[in-house]
Design a protein around this motif. Structure first.
Motif, mmCIF file in Angstrom:
data_model
loop_
_atom_site.group_PDB
_atom_site.id
_atom_site.type_symbol
_atom_site.label_atom_id
_atom_site.label_comp_id
_atom_site.label_asym_id
_atom_site.label_seq_id
_atom_site.Cartn_x
_atom_site.Cartn_y
_atom_site.Cartn_z
ATOM 1 N N ASP A 277 48.526 -2.580 -4.990
ATOM 2 C CA ASP A 277 48.849 -2.561 -3.559
ATOM 3 C C ASP A 277 48.380 -3.840 -2.870
ATOM 4 O O ASP A 277 49.056 -4.353 -1.975
ATOM 5 N N VAL A 278 47.217 -4.347 -3.293
ATOM 6 C CA VAL A 278 46.736 -5.616 -2.712
ATOM 7 C C VAL A 278 47.665 -6.759 -3.124
ATOM 8 O O VAL A 278 48.015 -7.614 -2.302
ATOM 9 N N TYR A 279 48.075 -6.783 -4.407
ATOM 10 C CA TYR A 279 49.036 -7.799 -4.857
ATOM 11 C C TYR A 279 50.307 -7.738 -4.006
ATOM 12 O O TYR A 279 50.865 -8.774 -3.607
ATOM 13 N N ALA A 280 50.782 -6.508 -3.730
ATOM 14 C CA ALA A 280 52.022 -6.343 -2.960
ATOM 15 C C ALA A 280 51.860 -6.874 -1.539
ATOM 16 O O ALA A 280 52.799 -7.479 -0.986
ATOM 17 N N LEU A 281 50.687 -6.679 -0.940
ATOM 18 C CA LEU A 281 50.449 -7.209 0.408
ATOM 19 C C LEU A 281 50.515 -8.728 0.424
ATOM 20 O O LEU A 281 51.020 -9.335 1.366
ATOM 21 N N VAL A 282 50.005 -9.330 -0.641
ATOM 22 C CA VAL A 282 50.034 -10.797 -0.730
ATOM 23 C C VAL A 282 51.461 -11.290 -0.968
ATOM 24 O O VAL A 282 51.929 -12.226 -0.322
ATOM 25 N N GLU A 283 52.174 -10.634 -1.894
ATOM 26 C CA GLU A 283 53.536 -11.058 -2.232
ATOM 27 C C GLU A 283 54.482 -10.914 -1.047
ATOM 28 O O GLU A 283 55.374 -11.735 -0.851
ATOM 29 N N THR A 287 49.657 -10.409 4.285
ATOM 30 C CA THR A 287 48.440 -11.177 4.512
ATOM 31 C C THR A 287 48.505 -12.448 3.689
ATOM 32 O O THR A 287 49.014 -12.449 2.566
ATOM 33 N N THR A 288 48.013 -13.514 4.278
ATOM 34 C CA THR A 288 47.923 -14.788 3.547
ATOM 35 C C THR A 288 46.469 -15.192 3.373
ATOM 36 O O THR A 288 46.172 -16.316 2.974
ATOM 37 N N ASP A 289 45.563 -14.265 3.663
ATOM 38 C CA ASP A 289 44.135 -14.577 3.624
ATOM 39 C C ASP A 289 43.534 -14.417 2.230
ATOM 40 O O ASP A 289 42.471 -14.967 1.939
ATOM 41 N N ILE A 290 44.183 -13.654 1.359
ATOM 42 C CA ILE A 290 43.625 -13.373 0.034
ATOM 43 C C ILE A 290 44.132 -14.409 -0.960
ATOM 44 O O ILE A 290 45.336 -14.565 -1.167
ATOM 45 N N ILE A 291 43.188 -15.126 -1.577
ATOM 46 C CA ILE A 291 43.531 -16.150 -2.564
ATOM 47 C C ILE A 291 43.633 -15.550 -3.955
ATOM 48 O O ILE A 291 44.531 -15.863 -4.733
ATOM 49 N N ASP A 292 42.707 -14.654 -4.273
ATOM 50 C CA ASP A 292 42.671 -14.077 -5.622
ATOM 51 C C ASP A 292 41.970 -12.719 -5.562
ATOM 52 O O ASP A 292 41.179 -12.458 -4.660
ATOM 53 N N ILE A 293 42.285 -11.876 -6.537
ATOM 54 C CA ILE A 293 41.621 -10.577 -6.648
ATOM 55 C C ILE A 293 41.279 -10.340 -8.111
ATOM 56 O O ILE A 293 42.081 -10.638 -9.002
ATOM 57 N N SER A 294 40.069 -9.857 -8.362
ATOM 58 C CA SER A 294 39.644 -9.613 -9.741
ATOM 59 C C SER A 294 38.786 -8.353 -9.805
ATOM 60 O O SER A 294 38.028 -8.067 -8.879
ATOM 61 N N ASN A 295 38.934 -7.635 -10.888
ATOM 62 C CA ASN A 295 38.145 -6.423 -11.105
ATOM 63 C C ASN A 295 37.014 -6.765 -12.066
ATOM 64 O O ASN A 295 37.226 -6.906 -13.265
ATOM 65 N N ILE A 304 34.823 -5.000 -7.317
ATOM 66 C CA ILE A 304 36.168 -5.553 -7.163
ATOM 67 C C ILE A 304 36.078 -6.664 -6.131
ATOM 68 O O ILE A 304 35.638 -6.440 -4.995
ATOM 69 N N VAL A 305 36.466 -7.878 -6.518
ATOM 70 C CA VAL A 305 36.239 -9.066 -5.687
ATOM 71 C C VAL A 305 37.559 -9.612 -5.166
ATOM 72 O O VAL A 305 38.501 -9.842 -5.934
ATOM 73 N N LEU A 306 37.638 -9.806 -3.848
ATOM 74 C CA LEU A 306 38.790 -10.445 -3.209
ATOM 75 C C LEU A 306 38.342 -11.788 -2.655
ATOM 76 O O LEU A 306 37.505 -11.851 -1.750
ATOM 77 N N GLU A 307 38.861 -12.865 -3.235
ATOM 78 C CA GLU A 307 38.553 -14.214 -2.748
ATOM 79 C C GLU A 307 39.396 -14.502 -1.517
ATOM 80 O O GLU A 307 40.613 -14.283 -1.513
ATOM 81 N N LEU A 308 38.751 -15.004 -0.452
ATOM 82 C CA LEU A 308 39.436 -15.221 0.820
ATOM 83 C C LEU A 308 39.446 -16.689 1.214
ATOM 84 O O LEU A 308 38.628 -17.486 0.743
ATOM 85 N N LEU A 318 40.138 -6.207 6.652
ATOM 86 C CA LEU A 318 39.647 -4.895 6.200
ATOM 87 C C LEU A 318 40.476 -3.769 6.805
ATOM 88 O O LEU A 318 40.798 -2.789 6.120
ATOM 89 N N ALA A 319 40.829 -3.927 8.085
ATOM 90 C CA ALA A 319 41.657 -2.901 8.730
ATOM 91 C C ALA A 319 43.003 -2.776 8.031
ATOM 92 O O ALA A 319 43.520 -1.675 7.848
ATOM 93 N N LEU A 320 43.570 -3.909 7.602
ATOM 94 C CA LEU A 320 44.837 -3.886 6.855
ATOM 95 C C LEU A 320 44.669 -3.154 5.534
ATOM 96 O O LEU A 320 45.511 -2.328 5.146
ATOM 97 N N LEU A 321 43.572 -3.435 4.821
ATOM 98 C CA LEU A 321 43.327 -2.775 3.537
ATOM 99 C C LEU A 321 43.125 -1.268 3.729
ATOM 100 O O LEU A 321 43.592 -0.465 2.918
#
Length: 746
Positions: A277-283, A287-295, A304-308, A318-321
């Motif tokens: 779902d986070v990948y889909a928000l980026v695609e 949101t354009t704030d997330i650079i990378d996500i890793s578990n 679970i880390v979201l690089e911003l 956070l409200a969007l998530l």
């Protein structure tokens, strides 16, 4: 030979009775836990089988296949997978607040990985299970019943000494009902039970001074604290959960969101769904704030880390998530259990009442058993003490008796017949003996070393201890306060040994408010190919690639990125899609199907026309259907907030064949499948609301239908190909609408 008897009955009655019997069997015997021990039958039987096999916490592990096979063969005649699944869940610390089984091997993971096959894994009882769930089974504190084939006995309930229904929670689906109880903190539950023992007038609100709310093994945050009282009073409701998120910043100023605890509902495959779902928000550029996500989760815990990007509005992200992913979720509560033999949804107070009733019953039966043993011991001890005072006479009886039966009869009833005595005085003394049967047996089995002085002192001390125990047990059984002290003491010991700190925070948090960043207004071109794949590019990119864009696209729409795309389909529906929802990028970037952007379903409807909403706001839209119905509708009627609306009303079996703007045309030609044409002034078509069917444009013959509609500007020639020849539409006879038209053979 016995004559058969045919019983006639209504089929509906047979089906109803059979279904009700089946439903009650599932409800009582499989799906719902018993309020007393908080266990379903499969869990109870598995734990009891491990107890019977002596797979204790301080003994070696045993193969799960052995446990499952033994349970299935003796107590639970259902599939082995249901037994193994129950065993696995009781060993998973991320599902149970207090695991009851100590698993050895691969018992699955919080991310949804399944356990290894039962032939590979091993298990044994947890210490708490042995000491708190099974310890008093030998004291006749619960009833036993025959197993399914009446070759074994199994307990109807386990003598659990803590409110397991609350501590571990439960979930299950029966027929027509479902149970879903969240786990709670052991220490808090015990405090609430003790408070209720002292004052049974406490309300649910009073009890919640001790039990703050659920305590999930995955931690997280409960955000609707004020709604919990109603949930615990009624036994049902929805608990709102959020994961725990920390904000970290590196030396370069980059931010990262670190999720360290997840909502209980996210365990399993939903962790992977959250990442997707986070990948889909980026695609989708939500949101354009997330650079990378890793578990980066491991055995140590969730990470679970979201690089911003720098300068990211963390609160807004956070409200969007919370709104778009399962980082915020709901846990449906329905505290349904078997109480007094029937399913019942229970509030917190009712659950504690049932638990305490069960504890008083267990304690009563336990101390009745212990008292009976102590009274038996007292009887034997008093017999031995009396025997030591006349040990010479007893030895004389034994030496003069021919067998044990004769000696025992003398000890119990004073029968001296057949026994040789040294003197008449001894015989008279023997005839006065009246030991009980237990005392006589103990005397006959007594060893001579018991006559040693120290052994006699020990016997006297044991007798004193027995008398104290008898007095204590009678006090417990006869005095309600004394029994309450015993239960309270047991609960204190359980809390001291097994209680853990709370993991889940209970708060009041407002609903997440996400402010969508307004896109900077710019002119774009939407390109949609014949397969329904769409993308947008900027105006300059379109001009550089104009020839290729026009050849590859069925629809080319110039508009602002703040506009909406209007998709009119043959079913008479209008789908509105924000231009910003269509991927924006380079000319050769991949397009995505329109199906993915709204409610449009390419498998059930065909696109007739696509345009931008702004381009039709001040225009008149022409609608033509297969049965020859026509109308004009103001384009402003399609400026609606809904994503899908009815663009026109259609008769049964009718469909749209043409939609276009009519502003620059003054005539219309309709062509039918059978080759009939009719030309008439556009002014003959009335303006109507989008909810109207329209007026007839042509009278159709049997089996005929409208094939196409051609808007004309009478000052310009319009030619089509008909029967493989050119046909100039402007030369067709101008008539009024509604006629049969002219058959054109060309």
């Amino acid at each position: 030979m016995m004559q058969e008897q045919i019983i006639r009955t209504d089929y509906a009655e047979v089906m109803q009775k059979s279904y009700v019997d089946y439903a009650m069997s599932v409800i009582i015997s499989r799906a719902l836990p018993d309020i007393r021990d908080g266990l379903k039958p499969v869990q109870r039987r598995t734990l009891y089988d491990m107890y019977e096999l002596a797979i204790r916490y301080d003994k070696p592990y045993r193969k799960c296949a052995r446990i499952v096979g033994d349970t299935m063969g003796k107590y639970h005649p259902h599939g082995d997978s249901s037994i193994y699944d129950a065993l696995v869940v009781m060993a998973q610390d991320f599902k149970k607040g207090m695991p009851l089984v100590d698993g050895h091997g691969n018992f699955g993971s919080i991310e949804g990985d399944g356990a290894a096959a039962m032939r590979y894994t091993e298990a044994r009882l947890q210490k708490v299970t042995q000491e708190v769930f099974l310890a008093d089974l030998d004291k006749d504190v619960v009833d036993f019943m025959p197993n399914f084939d009446e070759t074994e006995k199994e307990p109807t309930v386990l003598p659990v000494r803590l409110p397991n229904f609350l501590v571990n929670g439960s979930d299950g689906i029966a027929v027509g009902m479902v149970t879903s109880t969240p786990p709670h903190n052991l220490g808090e539950v015990i405090d609430a039970v003790k408070a209720y023992m002292k004052n049974d007038k406490l309300t649910t609100a009073d009890l919640m001074q001790y039990i703050q709310g659920p305590d999930f093994p995955t931690g997280g945050i409960v955000t609707n604290k004020d709604e919990l009282l109603n949930i615990y009073e009624t036994g049902s409701g929805k608990i709102k959960l959020r994961g725990r998120v920390e904000v970290e910043q590196d030396k370069g100023g980059k931010l990262r969101l670190v999720i360290t605890e997840i909502p209980y509902t996210m365990i399993g495959a939903n962790i992977g769904k959250f990442l997707n779902d986070v990948y889909a928000l980026v695609e989708s550029k939500k949101t354009t704030d997330i650079i990378d996500i890793s578990n980066q989760s491991s055995k140590e815990g969730i990470r679970i880390v979201l690089e911003l990007k720098k300068q990211t509005d963390v609160d807004n992200l956070l409200a969007l998530l919370y709104k778009k992913t399962r980082l915020e979720d709901t846990f449906s509560v329905n505290m349904l259990a078997i109480a007094d033999g029937r399913p019942e949804t229970l509030g917190l107070k009712n659950i504690i009442e049932y638990f305490l009733d069960f504890q008083y019953d267990l304690t009563t039966r336990k101390y009745q058993k212990l008292l009976a043993k102590e009274l038996e011991k007292q009887e034997i001890q008093e017999g031995l003490m009396r025997a030591t005072d006349i040990i010479d006479l007893i030895i004389e009886i034994l030496r003069g008796s021919k067998n044990i039966k004769q000696a025992k009869a003398c000890l119990m009833t004073g029968t001296t017949e057949g026994i040789r005595f040294k003197s008449n005085a001894s015989e008279r003394a023997a005839s006065a003996l009246d030991f009980t049967e237990r005392q006589a047996t103990a005397i006959l089995e007594m060893r001579l070393y018991k006559l040693i002085g120290l052994e006699m002192d020990a016997l006297l001390k044991d007798h004193d201890a027995t008398l104290k125990n008898i007095a204590s047990y009678k006090d417990i059984l006869e005095n309600h306060k004394s029994m309450s002290r015993v239960i309270s003491h047991d609960l204190d010991m359980i809390k001291k040994t097994y209680a853990t700190p709370r993991k889940t925070s209970i708060e009041n948090v407002g609903a997440a408010v996400y402010e969508e960043k307004k896109a900077e207004a710019m002119e774009v071109v939407a390109l949609i190919d014949r397969f329904g794949y769409a993308k947008t590019i900027d105006k300059a990119t379109f001009e550089r690639n104009k020839e290729a864009a026009l050849s590859e696209s069925k629809y080319v729409i110039s508009c602002m990125n703040t506009d909406k795309a209007c998709i009119f389909t043959d079913t008479g529906r209008l789908h509105l899609i924000k231009i910003t929802d269509i991927p924006f990028g380079r000319f050769r970037d991949k397009s995505i199907p329109l199906d993915n952007l709204g409610n449009y379903d390419s498998s059930g409807e065909n696109i007739i026309h696509i345009c931008s909403l702004a381009s039709i706001q001040d225009s008149m839209m022409l609608f033509a259907t297969r049965t020859g119905m026509l109308k004009l509708v103001k384009g402003s009627e399609f400026d609606v907030s809904k994503r899908t609306v009815a663009a026109t009303k259609l008769a049964d079996g009718d469909s749209i064949i043409a939609i276009c703007t009519a502003d620059n045309f003054n005539q219309l030609v309709l062509q039918t499948e059978n080759g009939y044409f009719i030309r008439f002034p556009m002014m003959n078509i009335p303006e109507m609301k989008k909810t109207a069917i329209g007026v007839r444009g042509i009278s159709l013959g049997s089996g005929d239908s409208v094939k196409a509609a051609y808007p004309l500007d009478s000052s310009q020639e319009c030619t089509i190909i008909h029967n493989e020849k050119e046909l100039l539409l402007n030369k067709l006879k101008l008539v009024n609408r509604g006629g049969k038209g002219t058959k054109v053979r060309v």
